[in-house]
Design an enzyme around this catalytic site. Structure first.
Site, short mmCIF file in Angstrom:
data_model
loop_
_atom_site.label_atom_id
_atom_site.label_comp_id
_atom_site.label_asym_id
_atom_site.label_seq_id
_atom_site.Cartn_x
_atom_site.Cartn_y
_atom_site.Cartn_z
N GLU A 39 0.81 -1.22 0.00
CA GLU A 39 0.00 0.00 0.00
C GLU A 39 0.84 1.27 0.00
OE1 GLU A 39 -2.89 0.10 -0.72
OE2 GLU A 39 -4.17 -1.38 0.21
C1 BLG Z 1 -10.48 0.23 -1.23
C2 BLG Z 1 -11.19 0.21 0.11
C3 BLG Z 1 -12.45 -0.59 0.02
C4 BLG Z 1 -13.31 -0.07 -1.12
C5 BLG Z 1 -12.49 -0.11 -2.40
O1 BLG Z 1 -11.36 0.71 -2.23
O2 BLG Z 1 -9.39 1.08 -1.15
N1 BLG Z 1 -10.31 -0.43 1.06
C6 BLG Z 1 -9.81 0.20 2.11
O3 BLG Z 1 -10.10 1.34 2.40
C7 BLG Z 1 -8.88 -0.57 2.97
O4 BLG Z 1 -13.16 -0.44 1.22
O5 BLG Z 1 -14.43 -0.92 -1.25
S1 BLG Z 1 -15.92 -0.38 -1.08
O6 BLG Z 1 -16.03 0.36 0.17
O7 BLG Z 1 -16.77 -1.58 -1.09
O8 BLG Z 1 -16.17 0.47 -2.25
C8 BLG Z 1 -13.25 0.35 -3.62
O9 BLG Z 1 -13.62 1.66 -3.51
C9 BLG Z 1 -7.04 0.96 -1.27
C10 BLG Z 1 -8.33 0.73 -1.99
C11 BLG Z 1 -8.20 1.53 -3.23
C12 BLG Z 1 -6.76 1.49 -3.56
N2 BLG Z 1 -6.04 1.25 -2.29
C13 BLG Z 1 -6.62 -0.21 -0.45
O10 BLG Z 1 -6.18 -1.26 -1.26
C14 BLG Z 1 -6.24 2.74 -4.21
O11 BLG Z 1 -5.84 3.65 -3.55
N3 BLG Z 1 -6.24 2.76 -5.55
C15 BLG Z 1 -5.84 3.89 -6.34
C16 BLG Z 1 -4.36 3.87 -6.55
S2 BLG Z 1 -3.87 5.25 -7.48
O12 BLG Z 1 -4.37 6.43 -6.85
O13 BLG Z 1 -4.41 5.10 -8.81
O14 BLG Z 1 -2.45 5.23 -7.45
#
Ligand code: BLG
Length: 464
Positions: free
Chosen positions: A292
């Site tokens: 992360e």
């Molecule tokens: C996750 C959330 C989920 C959420 C999904 O996104 O975050 N998890 C956490 O907060 C731990 O709860 O599910 S939902 O509530 O059912 O919608 C979907 O929205 C986080 C993710 C998103 C991801 N990292 C943890 O893995 C992220 O930041 N992606 C974008 C990366 S970047 O900005 O493009 O670099």
């Protein structure tokens, strides 16, 4: 006379009659060691499959050094097979017989970053060099010394490959010579070791049997090795054990090593306590944290997700996290969320798939994960298996598919990489943390490389 010969069982028949395949190896990360699930290692996994094929039990013995290993193989009533990353050198061909090859490795001269980089054999003169006693590398240096008498090197039987790499890393010796696969596995421990140059061509690793073996076992081994080469088993094992550098790249591997020493010690106690609280292996939680944020509590993603465990605002709120940039709160909240994702999965989903699917849900949300599981079911795949669900997840980004799902579009490729990376980091963390340190009083960053005392503070390593 002839009758007596026919009656006497050959090696293969004896192994089958005894119901035991006795194998001698070395206790090292590239061959055989203990991890979170018990016995493991590339050689162990391969030889275990061979024993399974024969329908016999596997009995592993370890030899302290290579000379002992070859002695064991000759002993009547001793192990019948040596599986220890062996190269069939001319000297060794006088001691044992060798199978078909299963792994190609390149001997590499290793130096410390910041020192001048040797580029050819001439640059080895005047350097403090150490290799394993009785190793093919010692033979290589002996051959080189015949051509370059000024070359000096030391052979030691008191060390393992990891020790040699540590000694280069810490500056106790200038150079060593190890096989590329050993470096690939160990680079993640040692931030300062670098490849100077390849010494000679790539060479084949082979299993060995006693010189007098009657061919029955060797033929069976060769058939087995040919089979696992063809059916992809061998490649899967190579990816699992030696794929780290391929996945991380050399820069990624030593960056990981740096972060392991400089960053993780600040947060290890939080991962351990969260692991205890949620009944999850703390090293898996630490692997999530590395994926992360590279263990940085202050980061924010493009999408506004924040902190060491990258919580969305909603998740943070639901998990009672008031400050996402607080490392402990983030780790506790993220761990709780992961445990919750795992809990709410269908009861039919077994480990380890349960863990991989929960990780995907952590990243993409449980609604989208359910969509992917339904797509799997529609395709006649198993929605309870990560291998099947991961094939479906990328479809959530294609209109053709997501238009038919309940939760619609998602960047479904992301959780696939997410889970793959975390599994890598988890493997690596398992290797660098010794089981005997689990549950110890010292909860402030006791990382331990096999055979290496890393608990002493050093200049590069102030946090330890
Ligand atoms: C996750 C959330 C989920 C959420 C999904 O996104 O975050 N998890 C956490 O907060 C731990 O709860 O599910 S939902 O509530 O059912 O919608 C979907 O929205 C986080 C993710 C998103 C991801 N990292 C943890 O893995 C992220 O930041 N992606 C974008 C990366 S970047 O900005 O493009 O670099």
């Amino acid at each position: 006379m002839l009758g007596a010969c026919v009656d006497k069982p050959n090696t293969l028949e004896r192994v089958k009659e005894d119901g035991i395949l006795r194998v001698v190896t070395r206790n090292s990360p590239a061959t055989y060691f203990q991890d979170r699930n018990g016995e493991t290692g590339f050689e162990y996994e391969l030889v275990k499959r061979f024993a399974e094929d024969l329908g016999v039990e596997l009995k592993i013995e370890t030899a302290d050094n290579l000379d002992v290993l070859f002695d064991q193989l000759q002993k009547p009533g001793g192990p019948v097979l040596a599986a220890a990353g062996l190269v069939a050198t001319d000297t060794r061909k006088l001691q044992a017989r060798f199978s078909h090859p299963y792994l190609q490795v390149t001997p590499q001269i290793i130096y410390r970053n910041g020192q001048s980089r040797p580029t050819d054999a001439g640059d080895l003169i005047g350097k403090k060099i150490m290799v394993l006693k009785g190793s093919s590398h010692a033979e290589q240096l002996a051959a080189l010394k015949l051509k370059t008498p000024a070359l000096e090197y030391e052979e030691s039987d008191a060390v393992e490959v990891v020790d040699l790499l540590r000694m280069v890393d810490e500056g106790q010796i200038d150079l060593t010579l190890v096989d590329s696969n050993e470096l690939a596995m160990n680079q993640v421990y040692f931030p300062n070791v670098r490849v100077a140059f390849d010494l000679g061509d790539s060479r084949d690793q082979r299993w060995a049997v006693a010189l007098g073996e009657d061919n029955s076992l060797l033929n069976e081994i060769n058939n087995f090795l040919d089979k696992v080469e063809k059916n992809g088993t061998l490649q899967r094992l190579k990816d699992r054990y030696y794929g780290h550098v391929d996945v991380l790249g050399y820069v990624g591997a030593y960056t990981f090593a740096q972060h392991l020493q400089q960053r993780l010690p600040h947060y290890e106690k939080h991962f351990r306590s969260a692991g205890k609280e949620e009944q999850v292996d703390w090293r898996l939680l630490a692997a999530i944290g590395y994926q992360e944020s590279l263990w940085q509590p202050g980061v924010t993603s493009k999408t506004g997700v924040r902190g060491l465990m990258m919580l969305t605002q909603n998740t943070a709120q639901a998990m009672g996290v008031s400050n996402r940039l607080d490392a402990k709160q983030s780790i506790d909240g993220g761990s709780k969320y992961f445990a919750y994702m795992k809990d709410q999965l269908d009861d039919k989903i077994q480990e380890p798939d349960r863990t991989w699917l929960a990780l995907a849900a952590y990243n993409v949300g449980s609604g989208h994960l359910d969509d992917a599981r339904k797509l799997a079911e529609n395709e006649g795949l198993n929605p309870n298996k990560w291998l099947d669900v991961k094939k479906m997840l990328p479809r959530l980004a294609q209109k053709k598919w997501f238009s038919k799902t309940r939760y619609g579009y998602a960047r479904g490729g992301e959780p696939v990489h997410f889970v793959a990376n975390i599994r890598r980091y988890y493997d690596i963390l398992t290797w660098v943390t010794q089981p005997q340190l689990e549950g110890s009083q010292v909860a402030d960053g006791n990382l331990h490389v096999p055979g290496v005392d890393k608990t002493k503070p050093t200049e590069d390593n102030p946090a330890l």
